[in-house]
Motif scaffolding. Structure first.
Motif, PDB file in Angstrom:
ATOM      1  N   PHE A  83      -8.069  -3.724  -0.700  1.00  0.00           N
ATOM      2  CA  PHE A  83      -9.060  -3.243   0.343  1.00  0.00           C
ATOM      3  C   PHE A  83      -9.389  -4.778   1.016  1.00  0.00           C
ATOM      4  O   PHE A  83      -9.891  -4.938   2.008  1.00  0.00           O
TER       5      PHE A  83
ATOM      6  N   ALA B  43     -10.138   2.366  -1.028  1.00  0.00           N
ATOM      7  CA  ALA B  43     -10.619   1.168  -1.406  1.00  0.00           C
ATOM      8  C   ALA B  43     -11.638   1.262  -2.596  1.00  0.00           C
ATOM      9  O   ALA B  43     -11.742   0.375  -3.517  1.00  0.00           O
TER      10      ALA B  43
ATOM     11  N   PHE C 118      -7.052  -6.770   2.872  1.00  0.00           N
ATOM     12  CA  PHE C 118      -6.573  -5.949   4.199  1.00  0.00           C
ATOM     13  C   PHE C 118      -7.588  -6.304   5.143  1.00  0.00           C
ATOM     14  O   PHE C 118      -7.316  -6.545   6.475  1.00  0.00           O
ATOM     15  N   SER C 119      -9.022  -6.347   4.770  1.00  0.00           N
ATOM     16  CA  SER C 119     -10.280  -6.455   5.413  1.00  0.00           C
ATOM     17  C   SER C 119     -10.245  -7.856   6.055  1.00  0.00           C
ATOM     18  O   SER C 119     -10.380  -8.124   7.130  1.00  0.00           O
TER      19      SER C 119
ATOM     20  N   SER D 118      -8.710   0.839   9.458  1.00  0.00           N
ATOM     21  CA  SER D 118      -9.413   0.760   8.097  1.00  0.00           C
ATOM     22  C   SER D 118     -10.201   1.636   7.549  1.00  0.00           C
ATOM     23  O   SER D 118     -10.269   1.951   6.416  1.00  0.00           O
ATOM     24  N   ARG D 119     -11.098   2.279   8.614  1.00  0.00           N
ATOM     25  CA  ARG D 119     -12.120   3.236   8.108  1.00  0.00           C
ATOM     26  C   ARG D 119     -11.191   4.524   7.675  1.00  0.00           C
ATOM     27  O   ARG D 119     -11.501   4.984   6.656  1.00  0.00           O
TER      28      ARG D 119
ATOM     29  N   SER E 106       0.821  -1.098  -0.025  1.00  0.00           N
ATOM     30  CA  SER E 106      -0.048   0.154   0.073  1.00  0.00           C
ATOM     31  C   SER E 106       0.725   1.487  -0.050  1.00  0.00           C
ATOM     32  O   SER E 106       0.544   2.327  -0.595  1.00  0.00           O
TER      33      SER E 106
ATOM     34  N   SER F 102      -8.148  -1.825  15.067  1.00  0.00           N
ATOM     35  CA  SER F 102      -8.066  -2.116  13.945  1.00  0.00           C
ATOM     36  C   SER F 102      -9.142  -1.596  12.803  1.00  0.00           C
ATOM     37  O   SER F 102      -8.777  -1.304  11.798  1.00  0.00           O
ATOM     38  N   LEU F 103     -10.158  -1.518  13.270  1.00  0.00           N
ATOM     39  CA  LEU F 103     -11.395  -1.140  12.345  1.00  0.00           C
ATOM     40  C   LEU F 103     -11.226   0.489  12.160  1.00  0.00           C
ATOM     41  O   LEU F 103     -11.622   0.871  11.063  1.00  0.00           O
TER      42      LEU F 103
ATOM     43  N   PHE G  79      -9.315   3.416   4.209  1.00  0.00           N
ATOM     44  CA  PHE G  79     -10.131   2.745   2.803  1.00  0.00           C
ATOM     45  C   PHE G  79     -11.448   3.782   2.527  1.00  0.00           C
ATOM     46  O   PHE G  79     -11.922   3.447   1.546  1.00  0.00           O
TER      47      PHE G  79
ATOM     48  N   SER H 158      -7.347  -8.221   8.613  1.00  0.00           N
ATOM     49  CA  SER H 158      -7.511  -7.689   9.719  1.00  0.00           C
ATOM     50  C   SER H 158      -8.460  -8.327  10.622  1.00  0.00           C
ATOM     51  O   SER H 158      -8.489  -8.568  11.777  1.00  0.00           O
TER      52      SER H 158
END
Length: 444
Positions: free
Chosen positions: A315, A308, A318-319, A377-378, A292, A373-374, A381, A322
Motif C-alpha cells: 500500500f 491496505a 503503491f501510494s 487506490s481507494r 498484488s 488514480s486516487l 486499498f 501513484s
C-alpha cells in the motif's frame, strides 16, 4: 547485473558529458555488396535510454524470480530483448537501426505467448501484427532515405542528417517514420495492442514493455523525424501538439507526441527527461500491479477493498509511485512535466491563443489524472471487503520486492530533487539538433 555494472563503468570513466558528438564508436564493414556497416555510437540523446534499459532490465530479471517453467529460456529472451533495445538506442546506421528494431519483437512475442495469461495467443498475435505492420513503414523510410540521390545506398546517420530533400518527399518520409514510431509509443489510434499486451504479459515483461519498449517510439521521433527531417518536423509539430492534447483527454496523461511537438531546447530536454522518468514510474507501477495480483488473484477493482490492512508495505509503495505519476512536487514526474510545460509556453513558434488552449487542456488532464488514480487506490486499498472475507490472509512484500521498488524509488526522488544530472546528459546534443533545425529552416 554484470552488463549494468559494465555500462555504468563506461559511462563514468569513458563518456564525456560536454561533448555533443558521437562517442565510443564501433565502425566495421559488414556487407560490402551495398556498403552496409556495423556502426554503433553513443551521444547525449542515447546515453539516458541506454542506462535506463540496463537498470530496468536488471530489476525485471530479479522480478522474474518466481518464474519456474522454462526459466532459462525466459531469461534468455529477456536478454535478447535487451540486446535489441541497446542496439536500437546506439545504432548509427539506418539499416542497422531497423534490424535492431525488429530484433526485439520476437522475444516479446515469445514471452507473451509462452508465459502470458488466458488470452496470451490473441494478445501476442495482435502485438506482432501491429508492430510488424509499423515496421513496414520504417523499412520503406530507411530505404527511401538511403537510396535518395545516389546509386550507392547511404545509410549512416551523419550523412543523412546533412542531406536535403524536396519538401514533398521529406513529408512522405516523415509520415512513414511517424506511423512506425506512433505504433510503438503508442499514439491514438494505433494504441489498441497495448492494453491486451499489458493485460496478458507476466509483470516482469510488462516492466520491460512500459519502462523501455514504449520509449523507443519517442526516441525514434527525436532521432530520425526531428534530427534527419527538420523541415517536415517544422510543418508537423503543431499537429503533434494537437495529437498530444487529444491523448491528454483520452488517457488523462501527457503523451510523447505532445512533448516532442515543442521546438525549443527547454521542451526537448523536458521530453527526454520525461522518457526517463516515465520509464522508472511505468516499470514500478506494473511491478506493483503484478505482485498484488499474485497475492489476491483479482483483476477488477470493484472486487477489491481493504488491501491496505494486511499488506501495508505494498500500500505504501503503491501510494508513493501513484503520487509520483501524478507529478507530485519532489518527484521526477513533476519536474519533467514542468520543463515540458515551460518549453511549450516559451516557444516562439505558436501564438498566444494556441498556448492558452494547450495550457487549458493540460490543466484538464492534470485534474482527470488524480481522479482516476486516487479512485483506483481507494477501491483497492480502503474499505473492508477483502479484510473481512473468509480465508483472507495475504502476505506483504518480501525483501526481493522491496529491493526492486526501493531501487526504482531512489532515482525517481533523485531526479525530482536534482534533475540537472539527467538534463546534463542531453543538453549539448539538444542544442546541436536545434541549431541544425533552425539553420535548415532559415535556408528553406
Amino acid at each position: 547485473m554484470l552488463e549494468l555494472l559494465l555500462t555504468t563503468y563506461v559511462f563514468c570513466y569513458h563518456f564525456q558529458l560536454d561533448d555533443p558528438l558521437i562517442q565510443l564508436v564501433e565502425d566495421y564493414k559488414w556487407i560490402n555488396f551495398f556498403d552496409f556497416d556495423w556502426r554503433l555510437g553513443i551521444d547525449g540523446l542515447s546515453i539516458g535510454p541506454i542506462l535506463l534499459t540496463g537498470f530496468i532490465t536488471t530489476l525485471a530479471t530479479l522480478a522474474a524470480w518466481p518464474v519456474t517453467r522454462d526459466s532459462r529460456l525466459f531469461h534468455f529472451l529477456m536478454l535478447a530483448m535487451y540486446s535489441g533495445q541497446i542496439g536500437s538506442f546506439s545504432s548509427r546506421d539506418l539499416l542497422l537501426f531497423f534490424i535492431m528494431w525488429e530484433l526485439e519483437l520476437i522475444p516479446v512475442y515469445l514471452l507473451l505467448s509462452m508465459w502470458g495469461g488466458k488470452k496470451r495467443l490473441y494478445s501476442a498475435t495482435k502485438f506482432i501484427l501491429y508492430t510488424a505492420g509499423g515496421s513496414v513503414f520504417l523499412l520503406l523510410g530507411v530505404l527511401g532515405i538511403g537510396l535518395y540521390g545516389s546509386n550507392e545506398p547511404i545509410l549512416n546517420f551523419e550523412t543523412s542528417a546533412n542531406q536535403s530533400y524536396p519538401v514533398a518527399l521529406e513529408i512522405i518520409f516523415y509520415i512513414g517514420f511517424f506511423v512506425a514510431f506512433a505504433v510503438k509509443s503508442p499514439i491514438i489510434p494505433l494504441h489498441t495492442w497495448l492494453p491486451d499486451t499489458h493485460g496478458e504479459a507476466h509483470y516482469s515483461t510488462c516492466m520491460l514493455l512500459a519502462g523501455i519498449l514504449l520509449k523507443m517510439g519517442a526516441y525514434g521521433l527525436v532521432r530520425i523525424n526531428m534530427e534527419l527531417l527538420p523541415h517536415a518536423h517544422s510543418i508537423f509539430s503543431p499537429w503533434l501538439i494537437i495529437v498530444g492534447t487529444m491523448q491528454i483527454i483520452y488517457a488523462a496523461s501527457t503523451s510523447s507526441g505532445q512533448r516532442i511537438g515543442s521546438i525549443t531546447d527547454t521542451g526537448l530536454n523536458g521530453a527526454i527527461l520525461q522518457i526517463i522518468s516515465h520509464g522508472f514510474l511505468g516499470a514500478a507501477l506494473f511491478f506493483l500491479a503484478g505482485t498484488s495480483y499474485d497475492r489476491i488473484r483479482l483483476v477488477y477493482l470493484d472486487e477489491m477493498g481493504g488491501i491496505a490492512i494486511p499488506m501495508p508495505k505494498i500500500f505504501t509503495m503503491f501510494s508513493i509511485f501513484s503520487m509520483a505519476s501524478l507529478a507530485l512536487p519532489g518527484m521526477s514526474g513533476f519536474v519533467s512535466e514542468l520543463i515540458v510545460f515551460f518549453g511549450i509556453i516559451t516557444s516562439q513558434k505558436y501564438l498566444l491563443m494556441p498556448k492558452i488552449l494547450i495550457t487549458f487542456v493540460m490543466a484538464i488532464g492534470m485534474i482527470l489524472t488524480p481522479i482516476y488514480s486516487l479512485s483506483m487506490s481507494r477501491q483497492m486499498f480502503y474499505g473492508y471487503k477483502l479484510f473481512n472475507a473468509p480465508n483472507s490472509y495475504f502476505f506483504d512484500s518480501g525483501p526481493r520486492e522491496l529491493f526492486v521498488l526501493i531501487s526504482i524509488f531512489l532515482p525517481v526522488i533523485g531526479i525530482g530533487i536534482y534533475p540537472d544530472f539527467v538534463l546534463s546528459l542531453s543538453v549539448d546534443k539538444v542544442e546541436a539538433i536545434l541549431s541544425n533545425f533552425f539553420i535548415d529552416s532559415f535556408h528553406e
